[in-house]
Design an enzyme around this catalytic site. Structure first.
Site, PDB file in Angstrom:
ATOM      1  N   CYS A 132      -0.542   4.325   2.304  1.00 40.43           N
ATOM      2  CA  CYS A 132      -0.581   4.267   3.777  1.00 40.43           C
ATOM      3  C   CYS A 132      -0.180   2.869   4.208  1.00 40.43           C
ATOM      4  O   CYS A 132       0.973   2.497   4.040  1.00 40.43           O
ATOM      5  CB  CYS A 132      -1.939   4.686   4.316  1.00 40.43           C
ATOM      6  N   SER A 133      -1.089   2.093   4.771  1.00 37.65           N
ATOM      7  CA  SER A 133      -0.707   0.747   5.214  1.00 37.65           C
ATOM      8  C   SER A 133      -1.910  -0.191   5.147  1.00 37.65           C
ATOM      9  O   SER A 133      -2.100  -1.022   6.029  1.00 37.65           O
ATOM     10  CB  SER A 133      -0.151   0.791   6.636  1.00 37.65           C
ATOM     11  N   CYS A 134      -2.752  -0.060   4.109  1.00 36.80           N
ATOM     12  CA  CYS A 134      -3.919  -0.927   3.953  1.00 36.80           C
ATOM     13  C   CYS A 134      -3.467  -2.389   3.960  1.00 36.80           C
ATOM     14  O   CYS A 134      -2.500  -2.747   3.292  1.00 36.80           O
ATOM     15  CB  CYS A 134      -4.640  -0.612   2.648  1.00 36.80           C
TER      16      CYS A 134
ATOM     17  N   CYS B 288       0.881  -1.167   0.000  1.00 38.18           N
ATOM     18  CA  CYS B 288       0.000   0.000   0.000  1.00 38.18           C
ATOM     19  C   CYS B 288       0.912   1.209   0.000  1.00 38.18           C
ATOM     20  O   CYS B 288       1.494   1.550   1.027  1.00 38.18           O
ATOM     21  CB  CYS B 288      -0.903  -0.007   1.234  1.00 38.18           C
TER      22      CYS B 288
END
Lengths: 213, 87
Positions: free
Chosen positions: A121-123, A118
């Site tokens: 962000c950090s999906c 991702c």
């Protein structure tokens, strides 16, 4: 020194320096979280017990859930087809709710290897894999996996043969991704539970492959 | 139906879920998803327009040009309808 508190140049009994306490001032958002939580508890909107229970539920999610899904796909061709067609529905069948985010399962084959990142962000499919590892959230992983993915994979110990196409999935919006690794050789006699034990978190992100039995 | 698409080269301020490195790049729609609420409105608590979400497949060679590690490898990303134009 007014008291005999050790100074921080000392070494621990194991010969390592003491790490400084992490009690710097709270950030803006930490203060905001505490204020909102306390207000909601005071006003009877929620309780401290409910907050703790939710944190426990989040911590209880772990890669074993994703591994169970992968192992089922390995042993049950009809389930595999349903998983690849609609990841969320197939996981719900097994009792794993993937929440408001939809799941796409992508399968590694002899010709294609998949890896998930991702960049924004950090999906991450937290309901199936738990909290993401720190490296998944690092700027290095997020930027390099779209730019030089083969080099990144080689740093994880995974050298892709030249004939294999690499498919990088940038999880930019509403979908979450689960890589279904290839079933290892020599596992024809293993039970579904034993197969699940071969499916690592990294294999389901795509920076690794399933373990050999 | 969309097939070959180009990601718009807009650079608006605020919350946007179209990565910069894909803007202006050409790819092919892999599948259509949604509708989902427009995140550019959701991020500000506004009523969000439902939008189609496209999974677009790009060749690494089309994203990174001569610098691509292996031009035939692919990258897939989810791009909202208003960020795509037909080619």
């Amino acid at each position: 020194m007014p008291h005999d508190h050790h100074d921080h140049d000392e070494l621990s009994p194991s010969g390592h320096p003491y790490r400084a306490d992490q009690d710097g001032p709270l950030s803006y958002w930490q203060v905001m979280e505490i204020a909102v939580r306390e207000l909601m508890i005071e006003k009877g909107v929620t309780t401290a017990e409910a907050v703790s229970a939710q944190i426990e539920a989040m911590d209880a999610r772990n890669p074993a859930h994703g591994a169970a899904v992968v192992a089922r796909a390995w042993v049950d061709p009809a389930f595999r087809a349903r998983l690849l067609a609609d990841g969320s529905a197939a996981c719900a069948e097994m009792g794993f709710d993937v929440g408001p985010m939809r799941l796409i399962a992508i399968e590694n084959t002899a010709d294609v290897h998949n890896v998930v990142v991702c960049t924004l962000c950090s999906c991450y499919p937290r309901n199936l894999l738990g909290l993401p590892p720190d490296w998944y959230k690092s700027r290095a992983y997020r930027s390099r996996t779209v730019r030089e993915p083969r080099k990144v994979l080689s740093e994880f110990g995974l050298e892709l043969p030249a004939g294999v196409t690499l498919r990088v999935h940038d999880s930019t919006a509403d979908m979450r991704y689960l890589v279904v690794p290839a079933r290892p050789e020599g596992t024809a006699d293993l039970s579904e539970a034993d197969l699940a034990a071969l499916v690592t978190r990294d294999a389901m992100i795509g920076v690794g492959v399933a373990k050999a039995p | 139906m969309l097939d070959k698409v180009r990601v718009r080269t807009w650079a608006p301020p605020g919350h946007v879920r179209t990565p910069s490195y894909l803007r202006g790049k050409i790819g092919e729609v892999e599948r259509t998803l949604g509708p989902f609420g427009n995140p550019e409105q959701l991020a500000y608590g506004l009523r969000a327009d439902p939008l189609a979400l496209y999974r677009v497949r790009f060749r690494m060679g089309d994203v990174w040009g001569a610098d691509a590690e292996r031009p035939e490898d692919v990258l897939e990303a989810e791009i909202y309808a208003h960020w795509l134009e037909p080619v």
